[in-house]
Enzyme design. Structure first.
Site, PDB file in Angstrom:
ATOM      1  N   LYS A  11       0.831  -1.204   0.000  1.00 11.32           N
ATOM      2  CA  LYS A  11       0.000   0.000   0.000  1.00 11.32           C
ATOM      3  C   LYS A  11       0.874   1.267   0.000  1.00 11.32           C
ATOM      4  CE  LYS A  11      -3.849  -2.345   2.401  1.00 11.32           C
ATOM      5  NZ  LYS A  11      -4.862  -2.251   3.504  1.00 11.32           N
ATOM      6  N   TYR A  51     -12.148  -2.664  -3.797  1.00  6.48           N
ATOM      7  CA  TYR A  51     -12.647  -2.868  -2.433  1.00  6.48           C
ATOM      8  C   TYR A  51     -14.174  -2.899  -2.367  1.00  6.48           C
ATOM      9  CZ  TYR A  51      -8.137  -2.540   0.058  1.00  6.48           C
ATOM     10  OH  TYR A  51      -6.883  -2.776   0.572  1.00  6.48           O
ATOM     11  N   ASN A 114      -2.034   0.092   6.797  1.00  6.00           N
ATOM     12  CA  ASN A 114      -1.450  -1.143   7.318  1.00  6.00           C
ATOM     13  C   ASN A 114      -0.560  -1.880   6.312  1.00  6.00           C
ATOM     14  OD1 ASN A 114      -3.505  -2.128   5.776  1.00  6.00           O
ATOM     15  ND2 ASN A 114      -4.508  -3.291   7.399  1.00  6.00           N
ATOM     16  N   HIS A 117      -1.872  -5.520   1.538  1.00  3.32           N
ATOM     17  CA  HIS A 117      -3.133  -6.258   1.341  1.00  3.32           C
ATOM     18  C   HIS A 117      -2.765  -7.660   0.885  1.00  3.32           C
ATOM     19  CE1 HIS A 117      -6.993  -7.561  -0.244  1.00  3.32           C
ATOM     20  NE2 HIS A 117      -6.295  -8.033  -1.263  1.00  3.32           N
ATOM     21  N   GLU A 128      -9.322 -11.039  -7.486  1.00  2.57           N
ATOM     22  CA  GLU A 128      -8.401  -9.909  -7.327  1.00  2.57           C
ATOM     23  C   GLU A 128      -7.271  -9.965  -8.360  1.00  2.57           C
ATOM     24  OE1 GLU A 128      -9.178  -9.318  -2.528  1.00  2.57           O
ATOM     25  OE2 GLU A 128      -7.198  -9.960  -3.210  1.00  2.57           O
TER      26      GLU A 128
HETATM   27  P1  ATP Z   1      -6.612  -6.479   3.443  1.00  2.00           P
HETATM   28  O1  ATP Z   1      -7.953  -6.829   2.821  1.00  2.00           O
HETATM   29  O2  ATP Z   1      -6.174  -5.059   3.175  1.00  2.00           O
HETATM   30  O3  ATP Z   1      -5.561  -7.482   3.175  1.00  2.00           O
HETATM   31  P2  ATP Z   1      -7.553  -7.541   5.900  1.00  2.00           P
HETATM   32  O4  ATP Z   1      -8.112  -8.656   5.100  1.00  2.00           O
HETATM   33  O5  ATP Z   1      -6.625  -7.868   7.014  1.00  2.00           O
HETATM   34  O6  ATP Z   1      -6.792  -6.508   5.015  1.00  2.00           O
HETATM   35  P3  ATP Z   1     -10.221  -6.444   5.907  1.00  2.00           P
HETATM   36  O7  ATP Z   1     -11.171  -6.739   6.992  1.00  2.00           O
HETATM   37  O8  ATP Z   1     -10.381  -7.107   4.582  1.00  2.00           O
HETATM   38  O9  ATP Z   1      -8.740  -6.667   6.469  1.00  2.00           O
HETATM   39  O10 ATP Z   1     -10.232  -4.883   5.700  1.00  2.00           O
HETATM   40  C1  ATP Z   1      -9.697  -4.302   4.507  1.00  2.00           C
HETATM   41  C2  ATP Z   1      -8.893  -3.091   4.848  1.00  2.00           C
HETATM   42  O11 ATP Z   1      -9.770  -2.103   5.360  1.00  2.00           O
HETATM   43  C3  ATP Z   1      -7.851  -3.294   5.957  1.00  2.00           C
HETATM   44  O12 ATP Z   1      -6.610  -3.728   5.464  1.00  2.00           O
HETATM   45  C4  ATP Z   1      -7.730  -1.910   6.534  1.00  2.00           C
HETATM   46  O13 ATP Z   1      -6.788  -1.132   5.806  1.00  2.00           O
HETATM   47  C5  ATP Z   1      -9.102  -1.331   6.343  1.00  2.00           C
HETATM   48  N1  ATP Z   1      -9.846  -1.415   7.592  1.00  2.00           N
HETATM   49  C6  ATP Z   1     -10.373  -2.514   8.166  1.00  2.00           C
HETATM   50  N2  ATP Z   1     -10.994  -2.224   9.319  1.00  2.00           N
HETATM   51  C7  ATP Z   1     -10.840  -0.887   9.475  1.00  2.00           C
HETATM   52  C8  ATP Z   1     -11.247   0.043  10.454  1.00  2.00           C
HETATM   53  N3  ATP Z   1     -11.944  -0.341  11.529  1.00  2.00           N
HETATM   54  N4  ATP Z   1     -10.911   1.335  10.277  1.00  2.00           N
HETATM   55  C9  ATP Z   1     -10.208   1.750   9.199  1.00  2.00           C
HETATM   56  N5  ATP Z   1      -9.788   0.918   8.211  1.00  2.00           N
HETATM   57  C10 ATP Z   1     -10.104  -0.373   8.360  1.00  2.00           C
HETATM   58 MG    MG Z   2      -9.295  -8.331   3.334  1.00  2.00          MG
END
Ligand code: ATP
Ligand code: MG
Length: 140
Positions: A11, A51, A114, A117, A128
């Protein structure tokens, strides 16, 4: 051996911190092969399309603005159990909960920024990968 593919995105925060090489090295050290790779900046529409599963979540606007805020490095990783291996290397979504030595524990600022992804299952991985790459762009 059944090879599995997963999509990884470094990211904008990871690109800004100059840890592209560090992160790609972790994938290779873990035995995952990089079979496609590109650096791009997504526009807001492309970010929203990627997303779309999160479109009803309260953080959707923040998430898609952030992912479109700077260049990202998108790769396809291939290997046995690549989806779960990549998720282990990444660590928990919230870096405060990520295990020591994971990418997010080492580099991430917050749950929003974070660093990486990774696809969360075989169906999402296939979707994806197809969102960003044609089959011809993946090397064998
Ligand atoms: P990713 O899909 O990015 O690999 P993930 O699968 O660990 O991460 P998801 O639950 O799919 O997490 O959420 C997608 C992304 O949305 C997260 O990586 C994070 O950047 C963002 N996100 C998730 N929860 C929150 C939150 N409570 N507040 C802000 N951003 C969030
Ligand atoms: Mg995810």
């Amino acid at each position: 051996m059944v090879l599995e593919r997963t999509l990884s995105i470094i990211k904008p925060d990871g690109v800004k911190k100059s840890v592209i090489g560090n992160i790609l090295n972790r994938f290779e050290e873990a035995g995952l092969k990089i079979v496609a790779l590109k650096m791009v900046q997504l526009n807001k529409e492309e970010a929203e399309g990627f997303y779309a599963v999160h479109k009803d979540r309260p953080f959707f606007g923040e998430l898609t603005s952030f992912i479109a805020s700077g260049p990202v490095v998108i790769s396809v990783l291939e290997g046995k159990d690549s989806i779960s291996i990549n998720r282990e290397l990444m660590g928990a979504t919230n870096p405060d909960e990520a295990d020591p030595g994971t990418i997010r524990e080492d580099f991430a600022n917050s749950i929003g920024e974070n660093t990486v992804h990774g696809s969360d299952g075989p169906e999402t991985a296939a979707q994806e990968i197809a969102y960003f790459f044609t089959e011809a762009e993946l090397v064998n």
